[in-house]
Design a protein around this motif. Structure first.
Motif, PDB file in Angstrom:
ATOM      1  N   GLY A 120       0.905   6.847  -6.850  1.00  0.00           N
ATOM      2  CA  GLY A 120      -0.365   7.431  -7.267  1.00  0.00           C
ATOM      3  C   GLY A 120      -1.420   6.406  -7.637  1.00  0.00           C
ATOM      4  N   ILE A 121      -1.239   5.168  -7.189  1.00  0.00           N
ATOM      5  CA  ILE A 121      -2.205   4.095  -7.461  1.00  0.00           C
ATOM      6  C   ILE A 121      -3.154   3.981  -6.270  1.00  0.00           C
ATOM      7  CG2 ILE A 121      -2.484   1.602  -7.789  1.00  0.00           C
ATOM      8  CD1 ILE A 121       0.219   1.625  -9.260  1.00  0.00           C
ATOM      9  N   LYS A 122      -4.445   4.031  -6.524  1.00  0.00           N
ATOM     10  CA  LYS A 122      -5.444   3.946  -5.461  1.00  0.00           C
ATOM     11  C   LYS A 122      -5.486   2.545  -4.858  1.00  0.00           C
ATOM     12  CE  LYS A 122      -8.468   5.450  -8.409  1.00  0.00           C
ATOM     13  NZ  LYS A 122      -9.728   5.899  -9.074  1.00  0.00           N
ATOM     14  N   THR A 123      -5.710   2.475  -3.543  1.00  0.00           N
ATOM     15  CA  THR A 123      -5.719   1.190  -2.849  1.00  0.00           C
ATOM     16  C   THR A 123      -6.908   1.075  -1.893  1.00  0.00           C
ATOM     17  OG1 THR A 123      -4.246   2.088  -1.140  1.00  0.00           O
ATOM     18  CG2 THR A 123      -3.219   0.840  -2.938  1.00  0.00           C
ATOM     19  N   ASN A 124      -7.274  -0.169  -1.648  1.00  0.00           N
ATOM     20  CA  ASN A 124      -8.313  -0.500  -0.683  1.00  0.00           C
ATOM     21  C   ASN A 124      -7.748  -1.584   0.230  1.00  0.00           C
ATOM     22  OD1 ASN A 124     -10.525  -1.427   0.750  1.00  0.00           O
ATOM     23  ND2 ASN A 124     -11.802  -1.834  -1.037  1.00  0.00           N
ATOM     24  N   CYS A 125      -7.506  -1.254   1.482  1.00  0.00           N
ATOM     25  CA  CYS A 125      -6.981  -2.225   2.441  1.00  0.00           C
ATOM     26  C   CYS A 125      -8.155  -3.033   2.993  1.00  0.00           C
ATOM     27  CB  CYS A 125      -6.229  -1.533   3.570  1.00  0.00           C
ATOM     28  SG  CYS A 125      -5.416  -2.678   4.689  1.00  0.00           S
ATOM     29  N   THR A 126      -8.178  -4.326   2.684  1.00  0.00           N
ATOM     30  CA  THR A 126      -9.321  -5.159   3.010  1.00  0.00           C
ATOM     31  C   THR A 126      -9.035  -6.098   4.174  1.00  0.00           C
ATOM     32  OG1 THR A 126     -11.008  -6.606   2.026  1.00  0.00           O
ATOM     33  CG2 THR A 126      -8.722  -6.993   1.361  1.00  0.00           C
ATOM     34  N   LEU A 127     -10.098  -6.720   4.673  1.00  0.00           N
ATOM     35  CA  LEU A 127     -10.023  -7.646   5.811  1.00  0.00           C
ATOM     36  C   LEU A 127      -9.509  -6.946   7.073  1.00  0.00           C
ATOM     37  CD1 LEU A 127      -8.724 -10.854   3.991  1.00  0.00           C
ATOM     38  CD2 LEU A 127     -11.033 -10.443   4.873  1.00  0.00           C
ATOM     39  N   VAL A 128     -10.078  -5.791   7.333  1.00  0.00           N
ATOM     40  CA  VAL A 128      -9.733  -5.023   8.532  1.00  0.00           C
ATOM     41  C   VAL A 128     -10.759  -5.317   9.629  1.00  0.00           C
ATOM     42  CG1 VAL A 128      -9.632  -2.682   9.479  1.00  0.00           C
ATOM     43  CG2 VAL A 128      -8.530  -3.199   7.292  1.00  0.00           C
ATOM     44  N   PHE A 129     -10.259  -5.666  10.820  1.00  0.00           N
ATOM     45  CA  PHE A 129     -11.142  -6.024  11.920  1.00  0.00           C
ATOM     46  C   PHE A 129     -10.800  -5.309  13.228  1.00  0.00           C
ATOM     47  CE2 PHE A 129     -11.379  -9.584   8.965  1.00  0.00           C
ATOM     48  CZ  PHE A 129     -12.748  -9.756   8.856  1.00  0.00           C
ATOM     49  N   SER A 130      -9.873  -4.356  13.171  1.00  0.00           N
ATOM     50  CA  SER A 130      -9.538  -3.610  14.386  1.00  0.00           C
ATOM     51  C   SER A 130      -9.154  -2.182  14.033  1.00  0.00           C
ATOM     52  CB  SER A 130      -8.381  -4.280  15.134  1.00  0.00           C
ATOM     53  OG  SER A 130      -7.146  -4.051  14.477  1.00  0.00           O
ATOM     54  N   ALA A 131      -9.257  -1.299  15.026  1.00  0.00           N
ATOM     55  CA  ALA A 131      -8.879   0.099  14.827  1.00  0.00           C
ATOM     56  C   ALA A 131      -7.379   0.220  14.579  1.00  0.00           C
ATOM     57  CB  ALA A 131      -9.298   0.928  16.035  1.00  0.00           C
ATOM     58  N   GLY A 132      -6.593  -0.649  15.217  1.00  0.00           N
ATOM     59  CA  GLY A 132      -5.147  -0.626  14.999  1.00  0.00           C
ATOM     60  C   GLY A 132      -4.780  -0.936  13.561  1.00  0.00           C
ATOM     61  N   GLN A 133      -5.443  -1.911  12.982  1.00  0.00           N
ATOM     62  CA  GLN A 133      -5.203  -2.227  11.572  1.00  0.00           C
ATOM     63  C   GLN A 133      -5.574  -1.043  10.683  1.00  0.00           C
ATOM     64  OE1 GLN A 133      -7.657  -5.775  11.294  1.00  0.00           O
ATOM     65  NE2 GLN A 133      -5.843  -7.102  11.307  1.00  0.00           N
ATOM     66  N   ALA A 134      -6.692  -0.392  10.994  1.00  0.00           N
ATOM     67  CA  ALA A 134      -7.127   0.764  10.209  1.00  0.00           C
ATOM     68  C   ALA A 134      -6.137   1.910  10.323  1.00  0.00           C
ATOM     69  CB  ALA A 134      -8.510   1.213  10.666  1.00  0.00           C
ATOM     70  N   LEU A 135      -5.535   2.068  11.498  1.00  0.00           N
ATOM     71  CA  LEU A 135      -4.538   3.121  11.694  1.00  0.00           C
ATOM     72  C   LEU A 135      -3.300   2.849  10.839  1.00  0.00           C
ATOM     73  CD1 LEU A 135      -3.462   5.631  13.141  1.00  0.00           C
ATOM     74  CD2 LEU A 135      -2.833   4.162  15.072  1.00  0.00           C
ATOM     75  N   LEU A 136      -2.844   1.600  10.811  1.00  0.00           N
ATOM     76  CA  LEU A 136      -1.696   1.250   9.974  1.00  0.00           C
ATOM     77  C   LEU A 136      -1.985   1.510   8.498  1.00  0.00           C
ATOM     78  CD1 LEU A 136      -0.402  -2.105  11.519  1.00  0.00           C
ATOM     79  CD2 LEU A 136       0.825   0.069  11.415  1.00  0.00           C
ATOM     80  N   ALA A 137      -3.172   1.129   8.052  1.00  0.00           N
ATOM     81  CA  ALA A 137      -3.533   1.325   6.642  1.00  0.00           C
ATOM     82  C   ALA A 137      -3.511   2.807   6.277  1.00  0.00           C
ATOM     83  CB  ALA A 137      -4.916   0.737   6.375  1.00  0.00           C
ATOM     84  N   ALA A 138      -4.039   3.652   7.168  1.00  0.00           N
ATOM     85  CA  ALA A 138      -4.052   5.092   6.908  1.00  0.00           C
ATOM     86  C   ALA A 138      -2.636   5.652   6.888  1.00  0.00           C
ATOM     87  CB  ALA A 138      -4.897   5.807   7.955  1.00  0.00           C
ATOM     88  N   LYS A 139      -1.796   5.191   7.814  1.00  0.00           N
ATOM     89  CA  LYS A 139      -0.405   5.646   7.854  1.00  0.00           C
ATOM     90  C   LYS A 139       0.331   5.283   6.570  1.00  0.00           C
ATOM     91  CE  LYS A 139       2.015   6.743  10.985  1.00  0.00           C
ATOM     92  NZ  LYS A 139       2.625   8.071  11.298  1.00  0.00           N
ATOM     93  N   ALA A 140      -0.020   4.139   5.980  1.00  0.00           N
ATOM     94  CA  ALA A 140       0.624   3.700   4.745  1.00  0.00           C
ATOM     95  C   ALA A 140       0.091   4.437   3.521  1.00  0.00           C
ATOM     96  CB  ALA A 140       0.448   2.195   4.569  1.00  0.00           C
ATOM     97  N   GLY A 141      -1.026   5.160   3.695  1.00  0.00           N
ATOM     98  CA  GLY A 141      -1.565   5.955   2.590  1.00  0.00           C
ATOM     99  C   GLY A 141      -2.685   5.301   1.813  1.00  0.00           C
ATOM    100  N   ALA A 142      -3.379   4.324   2.419  1.00  0.00           N
ATOM    101  CA  ALA A 142      -4.484   3.666   1.722  1.00  0.00           C
ATOM    102  C   ALA A 142      -5.566   4.676   1.324  1.00  0.00           C
ATOM    103  CB  ALA A 142      -5.098   2.586   2.616  1.00  0.00           C
ATOM    104  N   ILE A 174       0.834  -1.207   0.000  1.00  0.00           N
ATOM    105  CA  ILE A 174       0.000   0.000   0.000  1.00  0.00           C
ATOM    106  C   ILE A 174       0.868   1.256   0.000  1.00  0.00           C
ATOM    107  CG2 ILE A 174      -1.580   1.368   1.432  1.00  0.00           C
ATOM    108  CD1 ILE A 174      -2.921  -1.305   2.207  1.00  0.00           C
ATOM    109  N   LYS A 175       1.921   1.249   0.781  1.00  0.00           N
ATOM    110  CA  LYS A 175       2.837   2.390   0.806  1.00  0.00           C
ATOM    111  C   LYS A 175       3.449   2.618  -0.569  1.00  0.00           C
ATOM    112  CE  LYS A 175       5.127   5.706   2.807  1.00  0.00           C
ATOM    113  NZ  LYS A 175       4.408   6.904   3.307  1.00  0.00           N
ATOM    114  N   TYR A 176       3.879   1.526  -1.198  1.00  0.00           N
ATOM    115  CA  TYR A 176       4.464   1.626  -2.547  1.00  0.00           C
ATOM    116  C   TYR A 176       3.439   2.199  -3.527  1.00  0.00           C
ATOM    117  CZ  TYR A 176       6.123   0.161  -7.156  1.00  0.00           C
ATOM    118  OH  TYR A 176       6.507   0.144  -8.482  1.00  0.00           O
ATOM    119  N   PHE A 177       2.230   1.635  -3.528  1.00  0.00           N
ATOM    120  CA  PHE A 177       1.204   2.091  -4.466  1.00  0.00           C
ATOM    121  C   PHE A 177       0.838   3.554  -4.225  1.00  0.00           C
ATOM    122  CE2 PHE A 177      -0.221  -2.560  -4.650  1.00  0.00           C
ATOM    123  CZ  PHE A 177       0.397  -2.780  -5.874  1.00  0.00           C
TER     124      PHE A 177
END
Length: 219
Positions: A105-127, A98-101
């Motif tokens: 400039g490639i849009k991403t969707n971080c899937t299979l998220v089940f916790s706020a911590g996972q969502a925080l990591l995805a946002a930090k990576a730029g999802a 996700i960070k690479y994409f």
């Protein structure tokens, strides 16, 4: 709130698009298989067909779980159409991808998220999107809507631009709950979207109007 439909069925996608409220599509290998779509070329052509129907983003999921393979597969998917969003699983190599994409400039969707911590990591990576699966959490007696609320608070605290895409939405109560909490997007089956049309007083009221019209016409 944006409405995405979660399916690979072209007829259902077109019906939702014709309704005038569809903002995008999410799909995955399981949904492709359900429609009898198999083989790389057939899957690619199916994504192209979906992009030809809708105006908004279309999430296309990578099969790979290794970083280098995700990059290769994701870049191939992104090259199909500007509407394509590369769907990446919430795993260590997925966050790296996700960070690479995001840097490319490639849009991403971080899937299979089940916790706020996972969502925080995805946002930090730029999802671009993060997909918490609220229905699957409800299935194990965990408050799926509560997770949406937690993620909304964290994202608002720090101004993250990642959109909360509530996934595994099953019914109208899920949709309305997501709307109240402030989810940016919901994705669910056509049946869930159409369920918002239903109310017994609407049905009975319309029946009465039509009956009154017929009585007046006969007189």
């Amino acid at each position: 709130m944006k409405f995405f439909i979660d399916t690979a069925n072209l007829q259902q996608i077109k019906e939702a698009q014709d309704l005038g409220v569809l903002d995008g599509v999410t799909t995955n290998p399981s949904l492709m298989a359900k429609e009898g779509i198999s083989g790389d070329d057939n899957v690619i052509n199916h994504y192209k067909a979906i992009c030809g129907i809708v105006d908004g983003d279309v999430s296309a999921e990578v099969i790979s779980t290794k970083y280098e393979e995700m990059i290769t597969e994701g870049e191939r998917l992104a090259a199909l159409d500007s509407k394509i969003v590369v769907k990446v699983p919430m795993i260590k190599d997925g966050i790296k991808a996700i960070k690479y994409f995001s840097q490319k400039g490639i849009k991403t969707n971080c899937t299979l998220v089940f916790s706020a911590g996972q969502a925080l990591l995805a946002a930090k990576a730029g999802a671009t999107y993060v997909s918490p699966f609220i229905g699957r959490l409800d299935d194990i007696s965990v408050d799926g809507l509560g997770l949406i609320e937690e993620i909304r608070e964290i994202y608002d605290n720090y101004g993250f631009q990642t959109q909360i895409l509530a996934a595994s939405v099953r019914h109208s109560t899920h949709i309305l709950g997501c709307a109240k909490i402030g989810a940016d997007v919901m994705t669910g089956p056509l049946s869930a979207i159409l369920s918002l049309l239903k109310h017994p007083l609407t049905d009975s009221g319309l029946a009465q109007f039509l009956a009154d019209y017929e009585n007046v016409k006969q007189k």
